[in-house]
Design an enzyme around this catalytic site. Structure first.
Site, PDB file in Angstrom:
ATOM      1  N   ASP A 177       0.846  -1.198   0.000  1.00  0.00           N
ATOM      2  CA  ASP A 177       0.000   0.000   0.000  1.00  0.00           C
ATOM      3  C   ASP A 177       0.880   1.247   0.000  1.00  0.00           C
ATOM      4  O   ASP A 177       2.018   1.208   0.461  1.00  0.00           O
ATOM      5  CB  ASP A 177      -0.846   0.075   1.281  1.00  0.00           C
ATOM      6  CG  ASP A 177      -1.805  -1.085   1.428  1.00  0.00           C
ATOM      7  OD1 ASP A 177      -2.124  -1.716   0.409  1.00  0.00           O
ATOM      8  OD2 ASP A 177      -2.215  -1.346   2.580  1.00  0.00           O
TER       9      ASP A 177
HETATM   10  N1  URA Z   1      -1.252  -5.828   4.027  1.00  0.00           N
HETATM   11  C1  URA Z   1      -1.676  -4.553   4.032  1.00  0.00           C
HETATM   12  O1  URA Z   1      -2.671  -4.241   4.660  1.00  0.00           O
HETATM   13  N2  URA Z   1      -0.986  -3.652   3.319  1.00  0.00           N
HETATM   14  C2  URA Z   1       0.139  -3.937   2.627  1.00  0.00           C
HETATM   15  O2  URA Z   1       0.735  -3.064   2.014  1.00  0.00           O
HETATM   16  C3  URA Z   1       0.578  -5.279   2.647  1.00  0.00           C
HETATM   17  C4  URA Z   1      -0.132  -6.206   3.348  1.00  0.00           C
END
Ligand code: URA
Length: 260
Positions: free
Chosen positions: A125
């Site tokens: 993310d």
């Molecule tokens: N889980 C999440 O919530 N975000 C990420 O970037 C990776 C795994």
């Protein structure tokens, strides 16, 4: 003249100047940085080199570096020079894309022209930090990211609140989310301080926002999320925003993990 049919996926055999098929194993390994040809010959004598799972017992073996699997002291190593894999410590706020038409900072900007054809392996993310792999090896990227290969990923999450005693058990057992259940392979409470806790989780799936959704579901909203490992590759002490090329042993371990 006889016309030999060429089938899809057939590779042109590699020959040397004298028309002999393949390349000498010592040469391939020396080029891969295992040691000088002399050193590699000694390693062969000592039974430390295996080709396609079999210990090499004689000198002078010839191989096609595009297709063989070579191990040194039992560990697979990448011998090709035409593919590269990097680890990046992705900073907070950078999006996992090679470019963005809305002008946001991307991992593509950070990589620049380091290698042609680099792709990111899966996604983090925008507000997640940590280990992101990038590679020019399309098949490796595909397999590492595909759920069927169940590659484990380790995350360090800072959460608001204190962690109930039985949480590890609950997460290992499985928690129902709106798109199906999720289970962790391992869970550890690392620290609790001033209303915040730090936990480490290992999961082998990559659904969108999975760690944030999982922890929110058990009443622990994530305030910071860092990925610290993908399979055998560790973030270790990489500083934020830094990129490093993986060693041949690290790439070999990733290849082995996904059956390449
Ligand atoms: N889980 C999440 O919530 N975000 C990420 O970037 C990776 C795994």
């Amino acid at each position: 003249m006889e016309l030999a049919p060429v089938h899809p996926g057939d590779r042109a055999p590699v020959e040397d100047e004298e028309g002999r098929q393949g390349e000498r194993l010592q040469k391939v390994l020396a080029r891969a940085g295992v040691g000088s040809r002399r050193v590699v010959e000694d390693m062969i004598d000592e039974g430390r080199i295996a080709v396609d799972g079999k210990t090499v017992l004689v000198q002078g073996m010839r191989v096609d570096p595009r297709t063989v699997q070579i191990s040194v002291d039992g560990s697979r190593i990448e011998i090709r020079n035409d593919r590269v894999t990097y680890a990046m410590n992705k900073p907070y706020g950078v999006i996992t894309a090679m470019s963005d038409d809305r002008g946001r900072a991307t991992v593509g900007d950070m990589v620049g022209d380091l290698a042609k054809g680099l792709v990111h392996v899966g996604r983090l993310d925008q507000d997640t930090e940590g280990l992101l792999l990038l590679t020019t090896d399309g098949e490796l990227a595909h397999r590492l990211a595909h759920p069927s290969y169940e590659v484990s990923k380790t995350y360090m999450a800072q959460v608001s609140g204190s962690v109930p005693r039985d949480l590890g058990k609950r997460l290992r057992h499985g928690v129902e989310l709106e798109d199906g259940p999720v289970r962790v392979d391992s869970f550890q409470l690392m620290d609790t301080h001033a209303g915040q806790s730090v936990v480490e989780l290992v999961l082998h799936e990559g659904r969108k926002h999975i760690v944030r959704r999982l922890l929110a579901e058990v009443g622990l909203p994530v305030t910071r999320l860092v990925r610290t490992a993908v399979g055998p590759v560790q973030l270790a002490r990489m500083r934020t925003g830094v990129i490093r090329r993986l060693s041949r042993a690290e790439v070999g371990a990733l290849q082995e993990l996904v059956g390449l």
